[in-house]
Design a protein around this motif. Structure first.
Motif, PDB file in Angstrom:
ATOM      1  N   ILE A  41       0.838  -1.199   0.000  1.00 37.01           N
ATOM      2  CA  ILE A  41       0.000   0.000   0.000  1.00 37.01           C
ATOM      3  C   ILE A  41       0.876   1.253   0.000  1.00 37.01           C
ATOM      4  CG2 ILE A  41      -1.644   1.360   1.373  1.00 37.01           C
ATOM      5  CD1 ILE A  41      -2.822  -1.400   2.273  1.00 37.01           C
ATOM      6  N   SER A  42       1.904   1.260   0.827  1.00 36.77           N
ATOM      7  CA  SER A  42       2.775   2.429   0.925  1.00 36.77           C
ATOM      8  C   SER A  42       3.430   2.757  -0.412  1.00 36.77           C
ATOM      9  CB  SER A  42       3.852   2.198   1.991  1.00 36.77           C
ATOM     10  OG  SER A  42       4.690   3.326   2.087  1.00 36.77           O
ATOM     11  N   PHE A  43       4.013   1.762  -1.067  1.00 31.40           N
ATOM     12  CA  PHE A  43       4.684   2.018  -2.342  1.00 31.40           C
ATOM     13  C   PHE A  43       3.694   2.385  -3.443  1.00 31.40           C
ATOM     14  CE2 PHE A  43       8.298  -0.296  -0.409  1.00 31.40           C
ATOM     15  CZ  PHE A  43       9.264   0.671  -0.616  1.00 31.40           C
ATOM     16  N   THR A  44       2.505   1.808  -3.392  1.00 36.71           N
ATOM     17  CA  THR A  44       1.481   2.172  -4.375  1.00 36.71           C
ATOM     18  C   THR A  44       1.080   3.639  -4.214  1.00 36.71           C
ATOM     19  OG1 THR A  44       0.648  -0.100  -4.455  1.00 36.71           O
ATOM     20  CG2 THR A  44      -0.848   1.638  -5.210  1.00 36.71           C
ATOM     21  N   LEU A  45       0.845   4.049  -2.979  1.00 37.33           N
ATOM     22  CA  LEU A  45       0.475   5.444  -2.731  1.00 37.33           C
ATOM     23  C   LEU A  45       1.637   6.392  -3.033  1.00 37.33           C
ATOM     24  CD1 LEU A  45      -1.631   5.050   0.537  1.00 37.33           C
ATOM     25  CD2 LEU A  45      -2.468   5.527  -1.772  1.00 37.33           C
ATOM     26  N   LEU A  46       2.857   5.975  -2.713  1.00 35.09           N
ATOM     27  CA  LEU A  46       4.023   6.799  -3.023  1.00 35.09           C
ATOM     28  C   LEU A  46       4.162   6.976  -4.534  1.00 35.09           C
ATOM     29  CD1 LEU A  46       6.483   8.377  -2.013  1.00 35.09           C
ATOM     30  CD2 LEU A  46       7.760   6.217  -2.027  1.00 35.09           C
ATOM     31  N   ALA A  47       3.941   5.916  -5.282  1.00 34.20           N
ATOM     32  CA  ALA A  47       4.007   6.005  -6.746  1.00 34.20           C
ATOM     33  C   ALA A  47       2.955   6.968  -7.289  1.00 34.20           C
ATOM     34  CB  ALA A  47       3.835   4.623  -7.366  1.00 34.20           C
ATOM     35  N   GLN A  48       1.770   6.948  -6.722  1.00 32.89           N
ATOM     36  CA  GLN A  48       0.713   7.869  -7.144  1.00 32.89           C
ATOM     37  C   GLN A  48       1.073   9.306  -6.772  1.00 32.89           C
ATOM     38  OE1 GLN A  48      -1.976   7.029  -9.087  1.00 32.89           O
ATOM     39  NE2 GLN A  48      -0.822   5.119  -9.169  1.00 32.89           N
ATOM     40  N   THR A  49       1.721   9.469  -5.629  1.00 34.00           N
ATOM     41  CA  THR A  49       2.160  10.793  -5.192  1.00 34.00           C
ATOM     42  C   THR A  49       3.100  11.423  -6.206  1.00 34.00           C
ATOM     43  OG1 THR A  49       1.945  10.189  -2.854  1.00 34.00           O
ATOM     44  CG2 THR A  49       3.405  12.029  -3.365  1.00 34.00           C
ATOM     45  N   LEU A  50       3.950  10.604  -6.809  1.00 29.81           N
ATOM     46  CA  LEU A  50       4.972  11.121  -7.731  1.00 29.81           C
ATOM     47  C   LEU A  50       4.389  11.681  -9.019  1.00 29.81           C
ATOM     48  CD1 LEU A  50       7.780   8.461  -7.239  1.00 29.81           C
ATOM     49  CD2 LEU A  50       7.492  10.690  -6.125  1.00 29.81           C
ATOM     50  N   LYS A  51       3.095  11.510  -9.222  1.00 28.23           N
ATOM     51  CA  LYS A  51       2.452  12.133 -10.377  1.00 28.23           C
ATOM     52  C   LYS A  51       2.368  13.648 -10.208  1.00 28.23           C
ATOM     53  CE  LYS A  51      -0.478   8.239 -11.725  1.00 28.23           C
ATOM     54  NZ  LYS A  51      -1.873   7.806 -11.870  1.00 28.23           N
ATOM     55  N   THR A  52       2.320  14.115  -8.945  1.00 26.89           N
ATOM     56  CA  THR A  52       2.123  15.548  -8.699  1.00 26.89           C
ATOM     57  C   THR A  52       3.179  16.190  -7.803  1.00 26.89           C
ATOM     58  OG1 THR A  52       0.627  15.065  -6.850  1.00 26.89           O
ATOM     59  CG2 THR A  52      -0.384  15.396  -9.017  1.00 26.89           C
ATOM     60  N   VAL A  53       4.000  15.380  -7.141  1.00 27.18           N
ATOM     61  CA  VAL A  53       5.028  15.909  -6.234  1.00 27.18           C
ATOM     62  C   VAL A  53       6.381  15.406  -6.746  1.00 27.18           C
ATOM     63  CG1 VAL A  53       5.865  15.946  -3.849  1.00 27.18           C
ATOM     64  CG2 VAL A  53       3.407  15.836  -4.292  1.00 27.18           C
ATOM     65  N   SER A  54       7.391  16.263  -6.735  1.00 29.39           N
ATOM     66  CA  SER A  54       8.699  15.850  -7.240  1.00 29.39           C
ATOM     67  C   SER A  54       9.258  14.697  -6.408  1.00 29.39           C
ATOM     68  CB  SER A  54       9.678  17.026  -7.234  1.00 29.39           C
ATOM     69  OG  SER A  54      10.046  17.346  -5.919  1.00 29.39           O
ATOM     70  N   VAL A  55      10.038  13.856  -7.068  1.00 29.24           N
ATOM     71  CA  VAL A  55      10.541  12.653  -6.419  1.00 29.24           C
ATOM     72  C   VAL A  55      11.425  12.981  -5.216  1.00 29.24           C
ATOM     73  CG1 VAL A  55      12.538  12.354  -7.947  1.00 29.24           C
ATOM     74  CG2 VAL A  55      11.526  10.363  -6.832  1.00 29.24           C
ATOM     75  N   GLY A  56      12.262  14.002  -5.325  1.00 28.21           N
ATOM     76  CA  GLY A  56      13.135  14.367  -4.214  1.00 28.21           C
ATOM     77  C   GLY A  56      12.356  14.802  -2.987  1.00 28.21           C
ATOM     78  N   THR A  57      11.371  15.633  -3.213  1.00 28.94           N
ATOM     79  CA  THR A  57      10.538  16.120  -2.104  1.00 28.94           C
ATOM     80  C   THR A  57       9.721  14.986  -1.505  1.00 28.94           C
ATOM     81  OG1 THR A  57      10.405  18.317  -3.076  1.00 28.94           O
ATOM     82  CG2 THR A  57       8.704  17.740  -1.481  1.00 28.94           C
TER      83      THR A  57
END
Length: 106
Positions: A41-57
């Motif tokens: 779940i964590s990695f799935t949500l993190l991957a979705q986050t990267l659509k709108t938030v930069s990877v470094g942040t």
């Protein structure tokens, strides 16, 4: 929306890491399943986050807040000791995440 997904990713990662503590080296079924599910779940949500938030942040916040939260849970609920060095480390993690965000890592 990205930061809401990131909060969910952090919560799932913290839950998974906490469950891992209780899995006793993956020898107990329920905590082991909860660990795997939490990280999925964590990695799935993190991957979705990267659509709108930069990877470094996103990664800095995910790793930093997760680490600080797990360290705090260890002290408050798992009987781990709090030393000045550990407290300073947690503070530095939080400071690092703040500095990355203020420095335009978006």
């Amino acid at each position: 929306m990205g930061y809401l997904l990131l909060a969910g990713a952090i919560a799932a990662e913290v839950a998974a890491t906490t469950a891992m503590k209780y899995s006793e080296g993956f020898s107990r079924l329920l905590p082991s399943v909860l660990t795997a599910l939490g990280y999925l779940i964590s990695f799935t949500l993190l991957a979705q986050t990267l659509k709108t938030v930069s990877v470094g942040t996103a990664y800095a916040i995910w790793a930093g807040v997760g680490t600080a939260t797990i360290a705090t849970i260890g002290v408050l609920f798992l009987g781990e000791g709090m030393t000045a060095v550990k407290a300073a480390g947690i503070a530095l993690i939080i400071l690092g995440v703040v500095v990355l965000n203020l420095g335009g890592a978006h």
